[in-house]
Design a protein around this motif. Structure first.
Motif, mmCIF file in Angstrom:
data_model
loop_
_atom_site.group_PDB
_atom_site.id
_atom_site.type_symbol
_atom_site.label_atom_id
_atom_site.label_comp_id
_atom_site.label_asym_id
_atom_site.label_seq_id
_atom_site.Cartn_x
_atom_site.Cartn_y
_atom_site.Cartn_z
ATOM 1 N N ASP A 117 0.886 -1.183 -0.065
ATOM 2 C CA ASP A 117 0.084 0.037 0.079
ATOM 3 C C ASP A 117 0.852 1.193 0.069
ATOM 4 O O ASP A 117 1.580 1.527 0.977
ATOM 5 C CB ASP A 117 -0.795 -0.139 1.298
ATOM 6 N N CYS A 118 0.932 1.875 -0.918
ATOM 7 C CA CYS A 118 1.742 3.100 -1.243
ATOM 8 C C CYS A 118 1.110 4.210 -2.031
ATOM 9 O O CYS A 118 1.353 4.742 -2.935
ATOM 10 C CB CYS A 118 3.059 2.819 -2.115
ATOM 11 N N ILE A 154 2.723 4.914 6.289
ATOM 12 C CA ILE A 154 1.254 4.907 7.221
ATOM 13 C C ILE A 154 0.220 4.262 6.352
ATOM 14 O O ILE A 154 0.440 4.169 5.311
ATOM 15 C CB ILE A 154 0.904 6.326 7.461
ATOM 16 N N ASN A 155 -0.673 3.746 6.956
ATOM 17 C CA ASN A 155 -1.845 3.022 6.236
ATOM 18 C C ASN A 155 -2.573 4.248 5.559
ATOM 19 O O ASN A 155 -3.033 5.227 6.038
ATOM 20 C CB ASN A 155 -2.759 2.371 7.195
ATOM 21 N N SER A 156 -2.921 4.084 4.045
ATOM 22 C CA SER A 156 -3.427 4.885 3.496
ATOM 23 C C SER A 156 -4.929 5.116 3.888
ATOM 24 O O SER A 156 -5.744 4.249 4.312
ATOM 25 C CB SER A 156 -3.733 4.439 2.053
ATOM 26 N N ALA A 168 -9.572 3.386 6.194
ATOM 27 C CA ALA A 168 -8.207 3.235 5.701
ATOM 28 C C ALA A 168 -7.716 1.565 5.283
ATOM 29 O O ALA A 168 -8.641 0.669 5.620
ATOM 30 C CB ALA A 168 -7.228 3.529 7.156
ATOM 31 N N VAL A 169 -6.599 1.467 4.871
ATOM 32 C CA VAL A 169 -6.001 0.124 4.709
ATOM 33 C C VAL A 169 -5.975 -0.504 5.841
ATOM 34 O O VAL A 169 -5.340 0.016 6.914
ATOM 35 C CB VAL A 169 -4.758 0.283 3.769
ATOM 36 N N LEU A 173 1.290 -5.402 8.079
ATOM 37 C CA LEU A 173 2.467 -4.826 8.530
ATOM 38 C C LEU A 173 2.524 -3.295 8.031
ATOM 39 O O LEU A 173 2.147 -3.111 6.992
ATOM 40 C CB LEU A 173 3.607 -5.511 8.207
ATOM 41 N N THR A 174 2.946 -2.369 9.056
ATOM 42 C CA THR A 174 3.078 -0.864 8.478
ATOM 43 C C THR A 174 4.534 -0.819 8.804
ATOM 44 O O THR A 174 5.137 -0.980 9.895
ATOM 45 C CB THR A 174 2.154 -0.048 9.305
#
Length: 245
Positions: A117-118, A154-156, A168-169, A173-174
């Motif tokens: 997740d980017c 960070i989670n989008s 949010a996602v 793992l973040t």
């Protein structure tokens, strides 16, 4: 104890480091290497990127996966890209990484064995809209289907200061980059983050920490935030990295 920074202090630290110590492309390469090392990436990994530097971390990650012989695909939410993002997208293309528009490929994403997740970085605030919201929904669907989901920095969908989110996602793992941010621990963040690590990429702190992370298992004292389960501090030695990928 490790410092936890507000977004204002994180931005100032990042800008000062780029201006005085380490070029932005090198910091991005280090961030990608930290993300790469933090998980066991399977063949068929999907990397979902936005147009900003969080997306650039994903493009640089794709370069590392390609160099390691791990097939992956980049899914772009936009034709736009920050300069550093565009640099690593071009590099990924020369390495043979498929780069596809996200729109119309949602089913492919939902079937991926792992997803990076980017999409959105720590500067995001407010409700998710448009393609970003759709991407978060499909990343979460992939997670529900068994994909291992890793969020970059960070989670989008999470606010970097408050941890607030309407959506949010949900990450397995973040991988926080540089320093932990307050939004990784506050508000809705515990609902979305299952495990959290930080990678030190050589950003020099400018200004005061908002709080400090208490040692794992310790009762937090004044000015401290409890360490969540599985949380640890990972250090990435700068000398171990090339200037670029």
């Amino acid at each position: 104890m490790q410092p936890i920074l507000s977004m204002e202090t994180m931005r100032a630290s990042d800008a000062w480091t780029i201006a005085n110590r380490v070029p932005g492309l090198t910091l991005m390469a280090r961030a990608a290497r930290g993300i790469f090392r933090a998980a066991d990436w399977p063949a068929g990994t999907a990397i979902v990127i936005g147009p900003g530097n969080n997306g650039g971390d994903g493009a640089a990650l794709a370069c590392l996966l390609a160099r390691a012989g791990i097939p992956c695909t980049i899914y772009r939410l936009s034709d736009k890209a920050s300069p550093d993002n565009a640099h690593y997208l071009a590099r990924a293309e020369t390495l043979g990484v498929p780069i596809l528009p996200f729109a119309g490929r949602e089913a492919d994403l939902a079937a991926a064995p792992a997803v990076a997740d980017c999409v959105l970085g720590t500067g995001f605030s407010g409700p998710l809209r448009g393609a970003a919201r759709q991407a978060v929904e499909w990343i979460n669907r992939a997670g529900e289907n068994g994909a291992f989901v890793v969020s970059a920095d960070i989670n989008s969908g999470l606010n970097g200061d408050t941890g607030a989110a309407d959506l949010a996602v949900v990450s397995d793992l973040t991988v926080s980059i540089g320093f932990y941010k307050t939004g990784l621990f506050r508000g809705d963040a515990p609902r979305y983050i299952r495990r959290l690590v930080n990678v030190d990429i050589g950003i020099e702190q400018q200004g005061q920490a908002a709080a400090f992370l208490a040692p794992p298992g310790a009762q937090p004292g004044p000015g401290q935030i409890a360490c969540p389960p599985g949380c640890r501090w990972d250090s990435l030695p700068a000398a171990d990295d090339p200037d670029d990928i």
